[in-house]
Design a protein around this motif. Structure first.
Motif: not given
Ligand SMILES: [Zn+2]
Length: 214
Positions: A130-158
């Motif tokens: 969840n890095v927040q940095l200038g325009n990068l914040t907006t860019l990373l928001a477009k990858i967040k759906p993949a993070v949400a899709m990975s909730e079922d990962f079995d192990g440390e989610k970091t």
């Protein structure tokens, strides 16, 4: 001493027209094998520049991350004029990249779209953290759906867990493939008609290997 021939040839309109999407995928798989085994094609780039100047007939469009350790043409042992490359940190699609893909395939004749994520991706880790940095914040928001899709990962989610980062990166590629099909009726239609292939892959930085993602 390397006695293999030095290639000056560039892909022609006739060659592009005769290639099938399956043949292009096989060529890219074979090229990656040459790359990772140190048997890359020797090319006369000056001559290829001269010969390709009048027109381009690329075989494929690759969407890659920005990462400097993923040299797209090299990874597939392709030369000048062989591949369209779209790059954005996190290799997601937006309407500009979809427009570029539609140009590559519908207008310029490319037979394959390959979305390539990679190991140790900083953009994926930034989205996880969840890095927040200038325009990068907006860019990373477009990858967040993949993070949400990975909730079922079995192990440390970091972002410190390479297996989890890989899991998210692969889901991010799957989402990009889905988004191409959902948001580009042109490309979906070409895929359904067998005119192009749309495939995903995960690139391992440690040994140059590609794992294809269905
Ligand atoms: Zn990356």
């Amino acid at each position: 001493m390397d006695t293999s021939p030095i290639i000056s040839h560039v892909t022609t309109a006739e060659e592009q027209a005769l290639l099938t999407p399956a043949e292009v995928l096989q060529q890219f798989k074979d090229g990656n094998k040459r790359f990772r085994t140190g048997r890359v094609t020797r090319r006369n780039h000056r001559e290829q520049v001269r010969r390709s100047a009048p027109g381009q007939y690329p075989k494929a469009m690759v969407l890659s991350c920005l990462d400097s350790r993923v040299p797209v043409e090299d990874v597939f042992d392709q030369g000048i004029g062989d591949v369209f490359v779209g790059r954005v940190a996190g290799n997601f699609v937006n309407e500009d990249l979809l427009g570029s893909m539609e140009f590559a395939c519908k207008v310029a004749g490319a037979k394959m779209i390959l979305v390539m994520g990679h190991q140790h991706c900083g953009a994926i880790r930034g989205a996880i953290d969840n890095v927040q940095l200038g325009n990068l914040t907006t860019l990373l928001a477009k990858i967040k759906p993949a993070v949400a899709m990975s909730e079922d990962f079995d192990g440390e989610k970091t972002s410190a867990n390479p297996a989890y980062v890989k899991y998210v990166a692969e889901n991010n590629v799957r989402l990009s493939l889905n988004n191409i099909r959902i948001h580009s009726p042109i490309l979906k239609g070409m895929e359904d008609d067998g005119e192009i292939k749309i495939v995903g892959a995960f690139y391992r930085l440690t040994d140059g290997t590609l794992e294809f993602i269905e």
